[in-house]
Design an enzyme around this catalytic site. Structure first.
Site, PDB file in Angstrom:
ATOM      1  CB  THR A 216      -0.919   0.043   1.231  1.00 27.21           C
ATOM      2  OG1 THR A 216      -0.112   0.165   2.416  1.00 27.21           O
ATOM      3  CG2 THR A 216      -1.770  -1.213   1.317  1.00 27.21           C
ATOM      4  CB  THR A 253       1.318  -1.357   5.586  1.00 24.97           C
ATOM      5  OG1 THR A 253       2.372  -1.754   6.474  1.00 24.97           O
ATOM      6  CG2 THR A 253      -0.014  -1.802   6.147  1.00 24.97           C
ATOM      7  CG  ASP A 254       6.002   1.658   1.865  1.00 26.76           C
ATOM      8  OD1 ASP A 254       6.999   1.032   2.280  1.00 26.76           O
ATOM      9  OD2 ASP A 254       6.061   2.481   0.943  1.00 26.76           O
ATOM     10  N   GLY A 255       6.341   0.631   4.940  1.00 30.25           N
ATOM     11  CA  GLY A 255       6.889   0.774   6.281  1.00 30.25           C
ATOM     12  C   GLY A 255       6.106   1.766   7.118  1.00 30.25           C
ATOM     13  CG  MET A 256       3.043   0.425   9.334  1.00 30.49           C
ATOM     14  SD  MET A 256       1.807   1.281   8.325  1.00 30.49           S
ATOM     15  CE  MET A 256       0.490   1.454   9.531  1.00 30.49           C
TER      16      MET A 256
END
Length: 494
Positions: A216, A253-256
């Site tokens: 995402t 997800t991409d890195g949070m």
């Protein structure tokens, strides 16, 4: 179900970052206690093939047979294992325009990283780079045309699948038309839905039938959800991707830890929001404290029903299918020499001319102008040192090297007027500003990273779409008259 049971379920839904170059006992205990099955490794985790293979093997032992061990090995400037055959960037493959070559490169990338113990590659990039000022995508994209970019990306992905490594296309639903890097802040793509459907969404919509996983984007798309970035948007992840497009692969997800999220939400809150929106796995790649907070928050959401048991099980099932289809196991790397030759050929086929770049005669006195430092933007590896470019040129010419610290203040007019043929080498992704655009006048521009820099300087240019050693070899071969620059830049304006 106990609190520990809830945490162990939460552990199945997160991917962690590790620190150091080996799996220490404390981290191994943390992984086992929480049944964590996902890890993403970065450049700082890697020394050489023997060390990295040992590291991933230890991770498999701690995580179990359904481990998901990932990295970003896109090609070009975004690679983590630097000693394997260096793949060209997506835009280099776009310039070559050959789907068979893209498939072969995708397979070669997968063979190299599978031998190191990885089973998940966060690539290829499906973003359409239709914004010349995009600070983070540029040459990571296959181009600006949705059909052509999709054709090449699907070929790359098919090659990877054939070689046993799962791809994860990114950054859904599109990071190409932004002027903000989501590592730094929260971008917005404010376009009508019809335009998004025609362009940004098109590659992902097609890939939904093929991609085992999607990553995402931490970007707001007001036409679909004015309040939440895609990573936390049920309208985007569930209503659009799952319901309308029928996607049943893994959503991660991409890195949070990226500023678009971390500067606006607590780590646990962000993770729960993403899972409720429809993500299957959260990239909790911050500190151990961040990982603990993420586990606690997800466990609480499972316990209180915000993440219902059926929804949790559906996520676990998708992740299990991915791990079963692409098991993590190191394998002998028997094709390294052939893969290296393939990558070298791909870099040569990508080489692109803008204007009519002149070739100095052998032995010509040239002046190379390049940055003093080599920098990383936090996503990519650091660029090529000026000394390496000078050494390459010195095999053909008499080279005088001049370096600058700041492109916005470097005085081109102060260069000696001694008749030397002047070559500018651009070795960072950042575009040039008004000062350079107005005053720099090289005889030849080598755009060794971001091809859009060729638009910033009024000089004929060679564009490589990356700075790996085979890219410099291709430039040398062109300067020596051994090859032509037959690539076609796959974005408008050239």
């Amino acid at each position: 179900m106990s609190t520990q049971d809830h945490r162990r379920l939460a552990g199945r839904l997160i991917m962690i970052r590790l620190f150091g170059t080996e799996l220490d006992a404390d981290t191994a205990d943390f992984i086992r206690a929480n049944r964590i099955r996902g890890a993403c490794l970065f450049r700082q985790n890697m020394l050489d093939a023997a060390q990295l293979t040992r590291f991933t093997g230890d991770l498999r032992s701690a995580m179990g047979g359904d481990a998901l061990i990932a990295l970003d090995q896109e090609g070009g400037a975004v690679v983590r294992a630097l000693w394997v055959p260096p793949p060209p960037s997506a835009m280099a493959l776009g310039a070559a325009g050959d789907a068979t070559l893209a498939r072969d490169v995708g397979a070669a990338v997968a063979r190299a990283i599978r031998a190191l113990g990885f089973n998940w590659n966060f690539a290829p990039v499906l973003d359409l780079n239709n914004n010349p000022r995009n600070p983070v995508i540029a040459e990571r994209s296959f181009g600006a045309d949705p059909d052509e970019a999709t054709r090449l990306a699907l070929a790359w992905m098919a090659g990877s699948a054939d070689a046993g490594v799962a791809c994860c296309v990114k950054h859904f639903p599109g990071h190409g038309d932004t002027h903000v890097d989501s590592h730094r802040d929260l971008p917005t793509v404010d376009k009508p839905l019809a335009e998004l459907e025609r362009f940004e969404f098109a590659p992902f919509r097609t890939a939904a039938a093929h991609a085992p996983a999607m990553m995402t984007a931490h970007i707001v798309y007001p036409a679909l959800d004015p309040d939440n970035p895609a990573t936390m948007s049920r309208a985007i992840l569930t209503d659009l991707l799952r319901a309308r497009w029928g996607y049943d692969g893994v959503i991660i997800t991409d890195g949070m830890d990226m500023h678009a999220i971390a500067h606006r939400y607590a780590a646990g809150e962000a993770a729960v929001n993403a899972l409720i929106a429809g993500a299957d796995m959260v990239m909790a790649i911050g500190s151990r404290a961040t990982q603990e907070a993420t586990l606690d928050a997800i466990a609480a959401a499972i316990a209180d029903g915000r993440l219902p048991p059926a929804d949790v099980q559906a996520r676990l099932d998708r992740l299990d299918r991915l791990a079963a289809a692409y098991p993590a196991q190191s394998a002998p790397y028997a094709t390294e020499d052939a893969d290296r030759a393939l990558m070298n050929d791909a870099w040569r086929r990508a080489l692109t001319a803008r204007g009519t770049p002149p070739r100095p005669a052998p032995g010509t006195k040239v002046r190379l102008v390049a940055r003093q430092d080599v920098v990383s933007d936090g996503v990519s590896e650091a660029g090529v040192p000026a000394s390496a470019i000078a050494a390459m040129l010195a095999t053909l010419f008499d080279v005088d090297l001049v370096t600058f610290a700041d492109a916005d203040t470097f005085d081109w007019g102060a260069l000696p007027h001694d008749g030397r043929f002047t070559i500018l080498a651009s070795t960072s992704r950042r575009r040039y500003g008004e000062h350079a655009r107005a005053t720099w006048t090289p005889d030849l521009h080598l755009a060794l990273w971001n091809p859009y820099q060729a638009l910033d300087v009024a000089a004929p240019a060679l564009m490589t779409y990356g700075f790996a050693p085979p890219a410099l070899d291709a430039v040398r071969a062109w300067l020596a008259g051994a090859i032509e620059a037959d690539g076609r830049c796959p974005v408008p304006g050239f």
